[in-house]
Enzyme design. Structure first.
Site, mmCIF file in Angstrom:
data_model
loop_
_atom_site.group_PDB
_atom_site.id
_atom_site.type_symbol
_atom_site.label_atom_id
_atom_site.label_comp_id
_atom_site.label_asym_id
_atom_site.label_seq_id
_atom_site.Cartn_x
_atom_site.Cartn_y
_atom_site.Cartn_z
ATOM 1 N N LYS A 1 -1.324 10.515 -3.045
ATOM 2 C CA LYS A 1 -2.013 9.385 -3.680
ATOM 3 C C LYS A 1 -2.831 8.622 -2.638
ATOM 4 C CE LYS A 1 2.151 6.549 -3.084
ATOM 5 N NZ LYS A 1 3.413 6.137 -3.745
ATOM 6 N N ARG B 1 10.487 -1.395 -11.234
ATOM 7 C CA ARG B 1 9.040 -1.303 -11.084
ATOM 8 C C ARG B 1 8.441 -0.456 -12.195
ATOM 9 N NH1 ARG B 1 6.090 1.480 -5.872
ATOM 10 N NH2 ARG B 1 6.904 3.344 -6.876
ATOM 11 N N MET C 1 -15.228 -8.626 11.173
ATOM 12 C CA MET C 1 -15.409 -7.557 10.190
ATOM 13 C C MET C 1 -15.688 -6.219 10.875
ATOM 14 S SD MET C 1 -18.132 -7.157 7.047
ATOM 15 C CE MET C 1 -17.565 -8.560 6.106
ATOM 16 N N TYR D 1 -14.535 -15.944 16.886
ATOM 17 C CA TYR D 1 -14.548 -16.953 15.815
ATOM 18 C C TYR D 1 -13.439 -17.977 16.004
ATOM 19 C CZ TYR D 1 -17.789 -14.374 12.770
ATOM 20 O OH TYR D 1 -18.883 -13.765 12.224
HETATM 21 C C1 LIG Z 1 4.520 6.646 -3.039
HETATM 22 C C2 LIG Z 1 5.678 7.275 -3.708
HETATM 23 C C3 LIG Z 1 6.439 8.257 -3.050
HETATM 24 C C4 LIG Z 1 6.252 8.606 -1.599
HETATM 25 O O1 LIG Z 1 6.958 7.669 -0.827
HETATM 26 P P1 LIG Z 1 7.049 7.783 0.767
HETATM 27 O O2 LIG Z 1 7.935 6.673 1.132
HETATM 28 O O3 LIG Z 1 5.662 7.620 1.270
HETATM 29 O O4 LIG Z 1 7.599 9.131 1.070
HETATM 30 C C5 LIG Z 1 7.429 8.906 -3.773
HETATM 31 N N1 LIG Z 1 7.664 8.597 -5.071
HETATM 32 C C6 LIG Z 1 6.986 7.640 -5.712
HETATM 33 C C7 LIG Z 1 7.321 7.340 -7.117
HETATM 34 C C8 LIG Z 1 5.990 6.927 -5.062
HETATM 35 O O5 LIG Z 1 5.329 5.966 -5.696
#
Ligand SMILES: *Cc1c(COP(=O)(O)O)cnc(C)c1O
Length: 376
Positions: free
Chosen positions: A39, A138, A308, A260
């Site tokens: 992802k 979640r 930036m 800055y």
């Molecule tokens: C992002 C995610 C993972 C991967 O988690 P890591 O800690 O990066 O290995 C696995 N399962 C779900 C549902 C996730 O959202």
């Protein structure tokens, strides 16, 4: 003349290290299968390149967060490799998902209902993953809503259940009591669906006891070299090198200000190098006056705020001529892991990698024949 790219920074991604990390996790959790979480553009590293390297390493199962990510990745994967959308589908996206041979996670009774409806209309069974909320609060279906599905003939005639999954909230803290509680809840729920492959662990979970590995592990951060837990030992091979180009070096007198808001005053005459990366390149403002870059074994503290497109570092520790305009400093590499840079920024490796952005010159080190050997 080799000007070393046209950006302020260069990112090198070691696909061989990703393949090696895949193998390390696979060996650790065998006989469980390891699916790769790619992802967010494979945590910022490039989903298509990373997925192809993982295919070569033997990976057959991929997870993304959104249907859009899955649609972009699907053509790069062989048809028989499964691609799963973790966040589930927004209403109305089911047909698009089914046509593209993408497998949704069903996170609510409504999502189950809509996916079954699309299958029935098409006169076919469609694959899906069921997610249980085992205590993270979640995503996923409550255990009391899962039970009625188990004995529901209509559900089973419409949906080919390919996995029952849940997600651990505290896997990076092995001693946390929530881990055992979630495992017990998950095992109770999964028992409602005998014979269906079970998946609970992320990277952290892969380094918990074998019960947590179940049938399938979903590995993300550890593939990309991040520490899988807070034990302080990171068994993974580093994957990312990030260097920034020096675009100016100035001598600032004692008492002179930098950047800055004049958040830094030089206590003594100092040589300040400006490097051509900033928060638009994923280097958080929280690194201002906190983190460091490295060059020739010397730690070069970040002084002043992160801008930036630039950051100022104190290079007084280097001998004169020890670094020149056009030279490179290390931000992630042998002297500074992604975890330690993230720590300096008050964040975690996940956010650091996912935020790397598109401005860097990127180079991919290919996996060697040895790295790919497991696929044979
Ligand atoms: C992002 C995610 C993972 C991967 O988690 P890591 O800690 O990066 O290995 C696995 N399962 C779900 C549902 C996730 O959202």
């Amino acid at each position: 003349m080799d000007i070393g790219g046209l950006s302020g920074g260069r990112l090198r991604i070691d696909l061989g290290a990703i393949a090696a990390n895949y193998r390390l996790i696979a060996e650790r959790v065998a006989p469980a299968e390891v699916g790769a979480v790619v992802k967010a553009n494979a945590y910022g590293l490039g989903a298509i390149k990373v997925a192809q390297a993982l295919c070569d390493a033997g990976c057959r199962l991929f997870f993304v967060a959104h249907l859009g990510e899955a649609l972009a990745l699907r053509p790069a994967l062989r048809a028989e490799f499964r691609l799963v959308v973790l966040n589930g589908l927004p209403p109305g996206a089911e047909a698009l998902c089914a046509e593209a041979a993408i497998t949704p996670v069903l996170n609510s009774p409504e999502q189950v209902h809509r996916w079954a409806e699309v299958a029935q209309k098409a006169g076919t069974r469609l694959p899906a993953v069921l997610q249980l909320d085992s205590g993270m609060g979640r995503l996923g279906i409550a255990i009391e809503d899962l039970a009625p599905l188990a004995g529901n003939a209509q559900f089973h005639s419409a949906i080919e259940l390919v996995m029952v999954m849940s997600h651990l909230a505290c896997a990076d803290t092995p001693e946390h009591p929530a881990n055992a509680a979630q495992l017990a809840c998950f095992q109770t729920a999964a028992a409602l669906f005998p014979g269906i492959p079970r998946a609970l662990a992320n990277s952290g979970g892969a380094f918990l006891p074998a019960d947590f590995h179940a049938d399938i592990v979903r590995a993300g951060i550890a593939l990309y070299g991040g520490a899988p837990n807070q034990s302080g030992l990171n068994p993974m091979r580093p994957v990312v090198d990030l260097e920034a180009r020096v675009i100016q070096i100035r001598t600032i007198v004692a008492g002179g200000a930098v950047g800055y808001g004049h958040s830094h005053y030089c206590e003594r005459e100092s040589r300040i190098a400006t490097i051509g990366v900033g928060y638009a390149d994923g280097l958080p403002r929280s690194l201002g006056n906190r983190g460091a870059a490295w060059h020739a074994g010397a730690r070069l503290p970040i002084v002043g705020r992160v801008s930036m497109d630039s950051i100022t570092i104190d290079v007084t520790a280097l001998p004169p001529g020890g670094i020149e305009v056009g030279g490179w400093v290390e931000l992630i590499g042998p002297h500074q892991s992604v975890d330690s840079l993230a720590d300096d920024a008050g964040t975690i490796s996940y956010e650091m990698l996912a935020g790397l952005g598109a401005r860097y010159d990127r180079a991919y080190l290919p996996a060697s024949v040895r790295d790919r050997a497991v696929a044979a």
